[in-house]
Design an enzyme around this catalytic site. Structure first.
Site, PDB file in Angstrom:
ATOM      1  N   CYS A  43      44.177  44.954  54.904  1.00  0.00           N
ATOM      2  CA  CYS A  43      44.105  44.816  53.442  1.00  0.00           C
ATOM      3  C   CYS A  43      44.707  43.503  52.974  1.00  0.00           C
ATOM      4  O   CYS A  43      44.103  42.762  52.200  1.00  0.00           O
ATOM      5  CB  CYS A  43      44.808  45.997  52.779  1.00  0.00           C
ATOM      6  SG  CYS A  43      44.936  45.806  51.006  1.00  0.00           S
ATOM      7  N   CYS A  48      41.077  43.464  51.465  1.00  0.00           N
ATOM      8  CA  CYS A  48      41.084  43.645  50.006  1.00  0.00           C
ATOM      9  C   CYS A  48      41.657  42.471  49.226  1.00  0.00           C
ATOM     10  O   CYS A  48      41.040  42.000  48.267  1.00  0.00           O
ATOM     11  CB  CYS A  48      41.906  44.876  49.622  1.00  0.00           C
ATOM     12  SG  CYS A  48      41.855  46.217  50.781  1.00  0.00           S
ATOM     13  N   LYS A  51      39.854  39.005  49.690  1.00  0.00           N
ATOM     14  CA  LYS A  51      38.499  39.220  49.161  1.00  0.00           C
ATOM     15  C   LYS A  51      38.507  39.209  47.632  1.00  0.00           C
ATOM     16  O   LYS A  51      37.685  38.555  46.993  1.00  0.00           O
ATOM     17  CB  LYS A  51      37.957  40.552  49.716  1.00  0.00           C
ATOM     18  CG  LYS A  51      36.579  40.974  49.284  1.00  0.00           C
ATOM     19  CD  LYS A  51      36.514  41.719  47.963  1.00  0.00           C
ATOM     20  CE  LYS A  51      37.452  42.842  47.758  1.00  0.00           C
ATOM     21  NZ  LYS A  51      37.188  44.056  48.487  1.00  0.00           N
ATOM     22  N   TYR A 178      30.009  48.164  51.529  1.00  0.00           N
ATOM     23  CA  TYR A 178      31.014  47.496  50.700  1.00  0.00           C
ATOM     24  C   TYR A 178      31.071  45.996  50.974  1.00  0.00           C
ATOM     25  O   TYR A 178      30.927  45.160  50.088  1.00  0.00           O
ATOM     26  CB  TYR A 178      32.407  48.052  51.034  1.00  0.00           C
ATOM     27  CG  TYR A 178      32.756  49.392  50.472  1.00  0.00           C
ATOM     28  CD1 TYR A 178      33.554  49.480  49.340  1.00  0.00           C
ATOM     29  CD2 TYR A 178      32.361  50.563  51.092  1.00  0.00           C
ATOM     30  CE1 TYR A 178      33.943  50.709  48.836  1.00  0.00           C
ATOM     31  CE2 TYR A 178      32.736  51.798  50.599  1.00  0.00           C
ATOM     32  CZ  TYR A 178      33.526  51.864  49.475  1.00  0.00           C
ATOM     33  OH  TYR A 178      33.904  53.079  48.985  1.00  0.00           O
ATOM     34  N   GLU A 182      29.873  42.861  48.576  1.00  0.00           N
ATOM     35  CA  GLU A 182      30.925  42.039  47.974  1.00  0.00           C
ATOM     36  C   GLU A 182      30.735  40.570  48.367  1.00  0.00           C
ATOM     37  O   GLU A 182      30.780  39.674  47.515  1.00  0.00           O
ATOM     38  CB  GLU A 182      32.302  42.565  48.401  1.00  0.00           C
ATOM     39  CG  GLU A 182      32.584  43.923  47.750  1.00  0.00           C
ATOM     40  CD  GLU A 182      33.919  44.546  48.138  1.00  0.00           C
ATOM     41  OE1 GLU A 182      34.523  44.105  49.127  1.00  0.00           O
ATOM     42  OE2 GLU A 182      34.348  45.485  47.434  1.00  0.00           O
ATOM     43  N   HIS A 437      37.606  49.989  19.812  1.00  0.00           N
ATOM     44  CA  HIS A 437      36.439  49.180  19.495  1.00  0.00           C
ATOM     45  C   HIS A 437      36.840  47.743  19.235  1.00  0.00           C
ATOM     46  O   HIS A 437      37.853  47.503  18.593  1.00  0.00           O
ATOM     47  CB  HIS A 437      35.761  49.762  18.250  1.00  0.00           C
ATOM     48  CG  HIS A 437      34.485  49.073  17.911  1.00  0.00           C
ATOM     49  ND1 HIS A 437      33.348  49.204  18.687  1.00  0.00           N
ATOM     50  CD2 HIS A 437      34.181  48.225  16.894  1.00  0.00           C
ATOM     51  CE1 HIS A 437      32.382  48.471  18.137  1.00  0.00           C
ATOM     52  NE2 HIS A 437      32.860  47.868  17.064  1.00  0.00           N
ATOM     53  N   GLU A 442      34.696  52.012  25.655  1.00  0.00           N
ATOM     54  CA  GLU A 442      34.506  53.010  24.603  1.00  0.00           C
ATOM     55  C   GLU A 442      33.237  53.846  24.829  1.00  0.00           C
ATOM     56  O   GLU A 442      33.115  54.958  24.330  1.00  0.00           O
ATOM     57  CB  GLU A 442      34.489  52.369  23.209  1.00  0.00           C
ATOM     58  CG  GLU A 442      33.276  51.508  22.908  1.00  0.00           C
ATOM     59  CD  GLU A 442      33.335  50.871  21.520  1.00  0.00           C
ATOM     60  OE1 GLU A 442      33.563  51.594  20.543  1.00  0.00           O
ATOM     61  OE2 GLU A 442      33.148  49.643  21.428  1.00  0.00           O
TER      62      GLU A 442
HETATM   63  P1  NDP Z   1      30.085  50.435  55.135  1.00  0.00           P
HETATM   64  O1  NDP Z   1      30.249  51.704  55.829  1.00  0.00           O
HETATM   65  O2  NDP Z   1      30.379  50.346  53.686  1.00  0.00           O
HETATM   66  O3  NDP Z   1      28.583  49.925  55.330  1.00  0.00           O
HETATM   67  C1  NDP Z   1      28.053  49.725  56.610  1.00  0.00           C
HETATM   68  C2  NDP Z   1      26.651  49.173  56.497  1.00  0.00           C
HETATM   69  O4  NDP Z   1      26.222  48.796  57.780  1.00  0.00           O
HETATM   70  C3  NDP Z   1      25.654  50.165  55.970  1.00  0.00           C
HETATM   71  O5  NDP Z   1      24.705  49.467  55.222  1.00  0.00           O
HETATM   72  C4  NDP Z   1      25.055  50.765  57.232  1.00  0.00           C
HETATM   73  O6  NDP Z   1      23.709  51.124  57.093  1.00  0.00           O
HETATM   74  C5  NDP Z   1      25.116  49.600  58.181  1.00  0.00           C
HETATM   75  N1  NDP Z   1      25.384  50.020  59.557  1.00  0.00           N
HETATM   76  C6  NDP Z   1      26.269  50.934  59.983  1.00  0.00           C
HETATM   77  N2  NDP Z   1      26.241  51.043  61.319  1.00  0.00           N
HETATM   78  C7  NDP Z   1      25.315  50.166  61.749  1.00  0.00           C
HETATM   79  C8  NDP Z   1      24.804  49.828  63.016  1.00  0.00           C
HETATM   80  N3  NDP Z   1      25.244  50.436  64.136  1.00  0.00           N
HETATM   81  N4  NDP Z   1      23.829  48.893  63.104  1.00  0.00           N
HETATM   82  C9  NDP Z   1      23.366  48.298  61.981  1.00  0.00           C
HETATM   83  N5  NDP Z   1      23.792  48.593  60.755  1.00  0.00           N
HETATM   84  C10 NDP Z   1      24.762  49.510  60.632  1.00  0.00           C
HETATM   85  O7  NDP Z   1      30.930  49.375  55.996  1.00  0.00           O
HETATM   86  P2  NDP Z   1      31.569  47.971  55.673  1.00  0.00           P
HETATM   87  O8  NDP Z   1      31.603  47.273  56.968  1.00  0.00           O
HETATM   88  O9  NDP Z   1      30.919  47.314  54.502  1.00  0.00           O
HETATM   89  O10 NDP Z   1      33.048  48.351  55.249  1.00  0.00           O
HETATM   90  C11 NDP Z   1      33.849  49.152  56.114  1.00  0.00           C
HETATM   91  C12 NDP Z   1      34.740  50.059  55.325  1.00  0.00           C
HETATM   92  O11 NDP Z   1      35.799  49.317  54.756  1.00  0.00           O
HETATM   93  C13 NDP Z   1      34.057  50.749  54.159  1.00  0.00           C
HETATM   94  O12 NDP Z   1      33.466  51.947  54.534  1.00  0.00           O
HETATM   95  C14 NDP Z   1      35.194  50.964  53.201  1.00  0.00           C
HETATM   96  O13 NDP Z   1      35.775  52.204  53.471  1.00  0.00           O
HETATM   97  C15 NDP Z   1      36.157  49.839  53.509  1.00  0.00           C
HETATM   98  N6  NDP Z   1      36.046  48.787  52.477  1.00  0.00           N
HETATM   99  C16 NDP Z   1      36.380  49.092  51.193  1.00  0.00           C
HETATM  100  C17 NDP Z   1      36.289  48.146  50.202  1.00  0.00           C
HETATM  101  C18 NDP Z   1      36.642  48.500  48.796  1.00  0.00           C
HETATM  102  O14 NDP Z   1      37.310  49.505  48.602  1.00  0.00           O
HETATM  103  N7  NDP Z   1      36.198  47.749  47.801  1.00  0.00           N
HETATM  104  C19 NDP Z   1      35.851  46.784  50.486  1.00  0.00           C
HETATM  105  C20 NDP Z   1      35.495  46.579  51.871  1.00  0.00           C
HETATM  106  C21 NDP Z   1      35.604  47.553  52.805  1.00  0.00           C
HETATM  107  P3  NDP Z   1      23.191  52.510  56.413  1.00  0.00           P
HETATM  108  O15 NDP Z   1      22.621  52.123  55.089  1.00  0.00           O
HETATM  109  O16 NDP Z   1      22.157  52.998  57.346  1.00  0.00           O
HETATM  110  O17 NDP Z   1      24.361  53.389  56.316  1.00  0.00           O
END
Ligand code: NDP
Length: 448
Positions: A43, A48, A51, A178, A182, A437, A442
């Site tokens: 983080c 976080c 970022k 995520y 982002e 307002h 709101e």
């Molecule tokens: P996410 O789980 O959010 O998204 C993963 C993405 O990668 C999805 O689109 C998924 O596709 C795809 N994917 C998953 N596995 C594979 C694979 N084996 N091959 C190809 N594509 C794949 O993960 P992130 O890496 O973006 O973030 C990790 C975690 O970190 C998040 O889950 C979150 O908990 C945390 N995080 C939180 C943030 C916040 O609170 N603002 C910011 C950044 C991270 P599909 O559509 O099929 O699922």
């Protein structure tokens, strides 16, 4: 207790580990924490915090454009990536120092080495030293998943993205969760040509469908390219240093940088956990009970390594609950219901409780209130970007079971709205609250 070197040995000084260590120490425990990299964890060091600072930096691009309609002329505006990058990294250094100080102030010993578990009460440090502890806490977090395709080593992850020498002219982001959304927003604002590719046909699985559709629409309008049903095939380096990316169902794409954002895997490899009898799940995550205790009585785990909800505030709560339970004589569990979350895309999304789809599946007939509006700042700026708020209500008394927003400042607004959902308030409670307002927030109390 005196038979052990420590009462608690924590492996990993991230959000969960730091909280657990300092609270355990405050409860009187003799604590050591081993960290192989930097105190603060994902983080603070490469997640976080840096970022969010980049999100702020990126948003100036739109603000500067919009400022013209508000009478401002900002001449000779140039963006200096290295200045932003270095300021962000300096802030990370400052926070790293503060985290160290917190531990030191609580008399937690920081051991700057990798530690592995070598028994129910024993850890071995990288230099071979063995240490014993009454309780071992594993909070080693998670690492980016990298698809195993040819040329994958030519790509980067969210670990490296904060250290780039320059903003890539063309960037391909693999994944649509995520991190992908982002950084798509960040690089697009910095002027990169961004293409986001995902294996499935959607982005941000788990978020409310209307919010996802709206983000896709706005992102596309801003110039971000999307390719769905695109499985990563491989990366080839061209003679001029650019990268050719191949994927299923789509033509190859020439870019300057590939960022993998395809989820995160628990850091359990090579930690000696299985030999010590700690049970792992299918993704390598540590299995724990509601008190974060593993299958070995003296070994606990909190945070991303347990793959419950991969969010910093959740890891912190788990660390606190662990320390209160084990060293504070106050058994405490974490309540995982109604955990609010946000995606810091441009614009951001925030949500709490059930999505409309989940609510319909679980509860049947739910009442949905929606407000689709153009924030007044966008109207004056001539920015054709609409916000969307949604409230999902259950039963005769219209208890609110979910709120979802895509809008400027949505995460800031959601933090307060989430209290209402957590408290089980009804739509009538919202209606009875007078609006502030003029605000965007709101809309929450004006939906009919
Ligand atoms: P996410 O789980 O959010 O998204 C993963 C993405 O990668 C999805 O689109 C998924 O596709 C795809 N994917 C998953 N596995 C594979 C694979 N084996 N091959 C190809 N594509 C794949 O993960 P992130 O890496 O973006 O973030 C990790 C975690 O970190 C998040 O889950 C979150 O908990 C945390 N995080 C939180 C943030 C916040 O609170 N603002 C910011 C950044 C991270 P599909 O559509 O099929 O699922």
């Amino acid at each position: 207790m005196a038979d052990y070197d420590y009462d608690l040995f924590t492996i990993g000084a991230g959000s969960g580990g730091v909280r657990a260590s300092r609270v355990a120490a405050a409860h009187g425990a003799r604590v050591a924490v081993a960290e192989e990299y930097r105190v603060g964890g994902t983080c603070v060091i490469r997640g976080c915090v840096p970022k969010k600072l980049l999100v702020y930096g990126a948003h100036f691009a739109e603000d500067l454009q919009d400022s013209r309609a508000f009478g401002w002329t900002a001449e000779n505006c140039v963006f200096d990536w290295k200045a932003l990058r270095d300021n962000v990294l300096a802030e990370v250094d400052r926070l790293n120092g503060l985290y160290r100080q917190t531990l030191e102030n609580h008399k937690v010993e920081i051991i700057e080495q990798r530690a592995t578990v070598s028994g129910p009460h024993e850890v071995t440090l990288a230099d071979g030293t063995r240490k014993t502890a009454k309780v071992i806490l594993v909070c080693t977090g998670a690492r980016p998943h990298i698809p195993s395709c040819p040329g994958h080593e030519l790509g980067i992850t969210s670990n490296e993205v904060f250290h780039l020498d320059e903003v890539p002219k063309r960037i391909l982001i693999s994944g649509a969760g995520y991190i992908a959304n982002e950084f798509a927003g960040i690089f697009n604002e910095f002027g990169s040509k961004v293409t986001l590719i995902n294996r499935s046909d959607q982005l941000l699985r788990g978020y409310d469908e209307s919010m996802r559709d709206r983000l896709l629409q706005i992102s596309t309008m801003k110039g971000i390219g999307f390719r769905f049903n695109a499985e990563f095939r491989g990366i080839h380096k061209n003679e001029d240093g650019s990268l050719r990316v191949s994927m299923t169902n789509h033509d190859d794409l020439e870019v300057d940088c590939v960022l993998f954002a395809t989820g995160r895997l628990p850091n359990t490899e090579g930690l000696g956990l299985e030999d010590a009898g700690v049970e792992l799940g299918a993704k390598g995550e540590i299995k724990v009970d509601k008190y974060s205790r593993t299958s070995v009585e003296s070994i606990y785990a909190v945070g991303d390594v347990t793959d419950r909800i991969q969010l910093t505030p959740v890891a912190i709560r788990e660390g606190q609950a662990f320390a209160d339970t084990v060293f504070g004589n106050k058994p405490t569990t974490v309540d995982y219901s109604c955990v609010p979350s946000a995606v810091f895309s441009h614009p951001p999304i925030a949500g709490v409780g059930m999505t409309e789809g989940e609510a319909r599946n679980k509860l049947g007939a739910v009442k949905v209130y929606q407000s689709d509006f153009r924030p007044m700042k966008n109207v004056l700026a001539g920015r054709n970007e609409r916000s969307l708020y949604k409230i999902i209500c259950d039963g005769e008394d219209e208890r609110i079971v979910g709120i979802h927003m895509i809008s400027p400042d949505a995460p800031e607004i959601m933090q307060a709205a989430a209290i209402a959902v957590k408290a089980g308030l009804t739509k009538a409670d919202f209606d009875a609250t007078v609006a502030i307002h003029p605000t965007m927030a709101e809309e929450l109390v004006l939906m009919r």
